[in-house]
Design an enzyme around this catalytic site. Structure first.
Site, PDB file in Angstrom:
ATOM      1  CE  LYS A 245     -13.154  -4.154  -0.393  1.00 38.94           C
ATOM      2  NZ  LYS A 245     -12.102  -4.211   0.558  1.00 38.94           N
TER       3      LYS A 245
ATOM      4  CE  LYS B  79      -5.096  -8.909  -1.877  1.00 35.89           C
ATOM      5  NZ  LYS B  79      -5.579  -8.516  -0.630  1.00 35.89           N
TER       6      LYS B  79
ATOM      7  CE  LYS C 260      -4.496  -1.489   1.538  1.00 35.39           C
ATOM      8  NZ  LYS C 260      -5.642  -1.259   2.397  1.00 35.39           N
TER       9      LYS C 260
HETATM   10  P1  TYM Z   1     -10.007  -6.815   3.475  1.00 38.64           P
HETATM   11  O1  TYM Z   1     -11.083  -5.806   3.654  1.00 38.64           O
HETATM   12  O2  TYM Z   1      -8.915  -6.540   2.522  1.00 38.64           O
HETATM   13  O3  TYM Z   1     -10.645  -8.197   3.081  1.00 38.64           O
HETATM   14  C1  TYM Z   1     -11.747  -8.765   3.780  1.00 38.64           C
HETATM   15  C2  TYM Z   1     -11.607 -10.286   3.826  1.00 38.64           C
HETATM   16  O4  TYM Z   1     -11.560 -10.827   2.508  1.00 38.64           O
HETATM   17  C3  TYM Z   1     -10.411 -11.661   2.365  1.00 38.64           C
HETATM   18  N1  TYM Z   1      -9.927 -11.533   0.979  1.00 38.64           N
HETATM   19  C4  TYM Z   1      -9.819 -12.557   0.133  1.00 38.64           C
HETATM   20  N2  TYM Z   1     -10.060 -13.863   0.273  1.00 38.64           N
HETATM   21  C5  TYM Z   1      -9.860 -14.652  -0.807  1.00 38.64           C
HETATM   22  N3  TYM Z   1      -9.405 -14.188  -1.994  1.00 38.64           N
HETATM   23  C6  TYM Z   1      -9.143 -12.883  -2.178  1.00 38.64           C
HETATM   24  N4  TYM Z   1      -8.706 -12.432  -3.353  1.00 38.64           N
HETATM   25  C7  TYM Z   1      -9.346 -11.992  -1.073  1.00 38.64           C
HETATM   26  N5  TYM Z   1      -9.185 -10.663  -0.908  1.00 38.64           N
HETATM   27  C8  TYM Z   1      -9.542 -10.396   0.347  1.00 38.64           C
HETATM   28  C9  TYM Z   1      -9.415 -11.105   3.372  1.00 38.64           C
HETATM   29  O5  TYM Z   1      -8.447 -12.067   3.710  1.00 38.64           O
HETATM   30  C10 TYM Z   1     -10.319 -10.746   4.527  1.00 38.64           C
HETATM   31  O6  TYM Z   1     -10.604 -11.896   5.304  1.00 38.64           O
HETATM   32  N6  TYM Z   1      -7.161  -6.084   7.496  1.00 38.64           N
HETATM   33  C11 TYM Z   1      -8.374  -6.709   7.021  1.00 38.64           C
HETATM   34  C12 TYM Z   1      -9.607  -6.217   7.729  1.00 38.64           C
HETATM   35  C13 TYM Z   1      -9.546  -6.358   9.217  1.00 38.64           C
HETATM   36  C14 TYM Z   1      -9.691  -7.558   9.942  1.00 38.64           C
HETATM   37  C15 TYM Z   1      -9.574  -7.172  11.317  1.00 38.64           C
HETATM   38  C16 TYM Z   1      -9.874  -8.890   9.590  1.00 38.64           C
HETATM   39  C17 TYM Z   1      -9.377  -5.345  10.094  1.00 38.64           C
HETATM   40  N7  TYM Z   1      -9.385  -5.840  11.352  1.00 38.64           N
HETATM   41  C18 TYM Z   1      -9.658  -8.112  12.327  1.00 38.64           C
HETATM   42  C19 TYM Z   1      -9.958  -9.822  10.611  1.00 38.64           C
HETATM   43  C20 TYM Z   1      -9.838  -9.428  11.956  1.00 38.64           C
HETATM   44  C21 TYM Z   1      -8.525  -6.382   5.546  1.00 38.64           C
HETATM   45  O7  TYM Z   1      -7.967  -5.439   5.059  1.00 38.64           O
HETATM   46  O8  TYM Z   1      -9.391  -7.198   4.897  1.00 38.64           O
END
Ligand code: TYM
Length: 335
Positions: free
Chosen positions: A200, A197, A115
């Site tokens: 969005k 991967k 990022k």
């Molecule tokens: P974020 O918002 O990027 O993604 C949300 C969830 O989706 C999963 N994910 C994927 N799984 C499979 N294939 C993909 N291409 C893919 N892209 C995203 C992510 O692994 C995630 O589970 N830091 C986290 C948000 C967060 C969080 C937390 C998660 C903040 N605090 C506490 C768990 C516990 C994030 O940016 O996810």
């Protein structure tokens, strides 16, 4: 919330409409956990502002994400579905955990590296300290399990290290959480570059499927998905990443094994395979999209959910926060 059940915590950033990757890698699995566990699912708006957001858009995305959680099947009476910014305990605990997190550890985080490269004009302290806030999210609720996709594993390991470090310094305070990563679908790849991967924030709109894309758009994106010059539908992520990714998507959507999928498409070209995958995705998302449209009409209901769940989350968060504040030596207010 039942005292005996284990606690699940997870969250997603409201930084745009979530993708099929977010859905298959995380959200879909969450819906299977709601009876067995006490679950908290957060809309992590405070994480989202580590990159610049338009306030009106962030507000809309946050409400939409909450509705998508419900539309995907999370019952807001059973699960605590709430906005991170409604529970000030997240920020308060994050500050304390910042003081138990090393610069070297944060420097190693691949999400920070990615990022900060992508947003080189805005490498802010929040972006750097993001994993300490994420640790606070999880540790605040004495979480046992964190269902996430593969890309969050490194952050989770750090959350565990921070919990252990705090416990070693101040005595048993935090439950040390475990990751909960599904065997299939935990890393859905881009449709245009299957070595990356699905994300969005990808500029190429054909690379990812939004879970609110209409059927025609979904079919078009799958038709254009990058595969290889071979013609055999075979699961081989190393040599056939595009086809293997489509098979993974099909597998999670239909419940079929890779073997069954290979048999189904034996002797057929990629054209009919891609169409079948697209159709399976359309069918998978149809009920969710219908429910989402319904929910969007009922602002009062959503407002009630937001308020009620924020109260529950605040109540639960306060328990751990008071304990931590006491352990580090903050003076309590006498009652
Ligand atoms: P974020 O918002 O990027 O993604 C949300 C969830 O989706 C999963 N994910 C994927 N799984 C499979 N294939 C993909 N291409 C893919 N892209 C995203 C992510 O692994 C995630 O589970 N830091 C986290 C948000 C967060 C969080 C937390 C998660 C903040 N605090 C506490 C768990 C516990 C994030 O940016 O996810």
């Amino acid at each position: 919330m039942s005292e005996q059940k284990k606690v699940i915590f997870s969250g997603m950033q409201p930084s745009g409409v979530i993708t099929l990757g977010n859905y298959l890698g995380a959200l879909k699995n969450w819906t299977n956990l709601q009876d067995e566990y006490n679950c908290l699912y957060c809309i992590v708006d405070m994480h989202a502002i580590t990159v610049r957001q338009d306030p009106a858009v962030l507000r809309k995305n946050s409400r939409d994400l909450l509705m998508l959680y419900i539309a995907a099947g999370l019952d807001p009476e059973k699960n605590v579905i709430y906005m991170q910014s409604h529970v000030s305990g997240h920020a308060e605990l994050a500050w304390i955990l910042n003081c138990f997190t090393y610069m070297g550890e944060l420097n190693r985080m691949t999400q920070f590296k990615d990022k900060s490269q992508k947003h080189s004009d805005n490498v802010n302290v929040g972006l750097f300290a993001y994993p300490a806030l994420m640790a606070a999210d999880i540790l605040l609720y004495q979480t046992d399990l964190v269902p996430v996709g593969v890309d969050q594993k490194q952050h989770l390991e750090l959350a565990r290290d921070i919990a252990i470090r705090f416990n070693n310094t101040h005595g048993d305070t935090f439950k040390v959480p475990e990751p909960y990563i599904s065997k299939v679908g935990a890393k859905i790849m881009s449709l245009q570059d299957p070595t990356k991967k699905m994300s969005k924030s990808d500029e190429d709109t054909n690379a990812s499927v939004s879970i609110l894309d209409d059927p025609d758009t979904i079919v078009r994106k799958f038709k254009r998905a990058v595969t290889d010059s071979d013609t055999v539908v075979r699961f081989d992520p190393e040599n056939k990443p595009g086809v293997s990714n489509l098979m993974t998507i099909y597998s999670v959507a239909t419940g079929m094994t890779m073997q069954q999928i290979e048999t189904e498409f034996e002797g057929q070209g990629y054209g009919s395979f891609k169409l079948k995958v697209a159709e399976a995705v359309v069918e998978e998302l149809r009920p969710l999209q219908d429910k989402f449209k319904q929910l969007a009409k009922d602002k009062t209901y959503i407002d009630t959910i937001i308020k009620k769940n924020a109260e529950t989350a605040n109540y639960l968060a306060a328990k751990t926060l008071r304990k931590v504040q006491k352990k580090v030596g903050f003076v309590p207010i006498s009652r």
